[in-house]
Design a protein around this motif. Structure first.
Motif: not given
Length: 329
Positions: A160-161, A163-168
């Motif tokens: 999940r982290d 995925d968030k990092a990828s989005a960022l």
């Protein structure tokens, strides 16, 4: 005396269906009267003893003869068996001699096999060492299995982290791309402003220099070359419109020329010449090659149909063209 003679038995008996007598059946001759009663008894006892001994001997012979004969037969049979075994031993000896060479070869092969076994043993020892090392590593990995299990439990949260990092990261890349484009645009604008400050005009990726002095066509081309450019080519209707509007009805050289009266028109900057398209840009009736000496073209009028062919030795204003090349950062 007669009574004594009648009492003496005849030593007569049968052995193996044969009559055996110690003396003839007729009574012995009378030798005379016994010398005494005791002597006669002794003789008779001796005769009886001899008779018993003889009977015993015959009986023993009758009993022992078949056994002895059987024993002899057994001995002969055993001798024959021994002789056969001796023959077999001789045969085996000859076979052993014949096979002695094979035995020696087998010995060599046994030595080779022993050497191979020694090599195999060394390989086995090395494998045992490798197995021990593998066991040690396996134990180490097993001891770390709990840590791996903990990490596996943390994988969903890490994902999940991530995925968030990828989005960022995607947003960051988008911003970086936008910043890069802005930087390129700013740099391009800066380059354009610098060229404009030197008297060049910018249009759709190219810079154009409209001269303030007049030169012959060849002198004008040399001037453009000294500015990393060529006399301008025209590749589209929009570019033609831009040029004739900028000339304001004045006459300017362009980079269109031909070699001799019968030559084909071409652009001096090696841009391919589109003859079909160019027919829309010539002034009606042009090019006419007046006096067989009009080998260079210019823009003469402020209209789409503005090209004219004239002598290359005329002194006219001219237009230089150079493509935009981003400067080094």
């Amino acid at each position: 005396m007669k009574a004594l003679e009648s009492e003496v038995p005849d030593a007569h008996f049968t052995v193996d269906k044969q009559n055996v007598s110690l003396w003839p059946q007729e009574p012995p001759r009378k030798t005379g009267p016994c010398l005494g009663l005791g002597r006669c008894l002794t003789v008779r006892a001796a005769v009886v003893l001899l008779t018993l001994l003889l009977v015993a001997s015959v009986l023993l012979q009758a009993i022992l003869y078949p056994w002895f004969m059987g024993t002899i037969s057994d001995i002969k049979t055993s001798a024959q068996l021994l002789q056969g075994r001796v023959d077999n031993v001789s045969t085996l000896r000859s076979e052993i001699k014949r096979n002695s060479g094979g035995v020696e070869a087998a010995g060599v092969q046994v030595q080779m096999v022993n050497a191979s076994l020694d090599h195999v043993h060394s390989q086995i020892r090395r494998l045992e060492t490798s197995v021990k090392e593998a066991d040690a590593r396996l134990q180490m990995l097993t001891s770390r299995w709990e840590e791996v299990a903990k990490l596996n439990a943390q994988i969903p949260e890490l994902k999940r982290d991530l995925d968030k990092a990828s989005a960022l990261n995607a947003k960051v890349r988008e911003l970086q791309s936008g910043l890069g484009n802005i930087s390129k645009m700013l740099k391009q604008q800066n380059d354009i402003l610098q060229m404009i400050s030197r008297g060049w005009k910018y249009f759709r990726g190219n810079f154009y220099y409209f001269s303030l002095i007049k030169k012959t066509w060849y002198s004008a081309q040399q001037f453009c070359l000294s500015r990393d450019s060529h006399l301008t080519s025209v590749t589209s209707e929009s570019e033609q419109e831009f040029l004739y509007k900028m000339t304001g009805g004045l006459t300017y050289w362009i980079g269109l020329t031909k070699a001799g009266s019968e030559g084909e028109w071409y652009w001096v900057d090696d841009t391919p010449f589109d003859k079909v398209q160019s027919t829309r840009f010539w002034i009606p009736g042009e090019p006419n090659n007046a006096e067989n000496n009009e080998h260079c073209a210019n823009i003469k009028k402020s209209s789409l149909q503005s090209w004219n062919d004239v002598s290359c030795d005329n002194a006219l204003l001219f237009i230089c063209k150079r493509p935009y090349v981003p400067s080094e950062p």
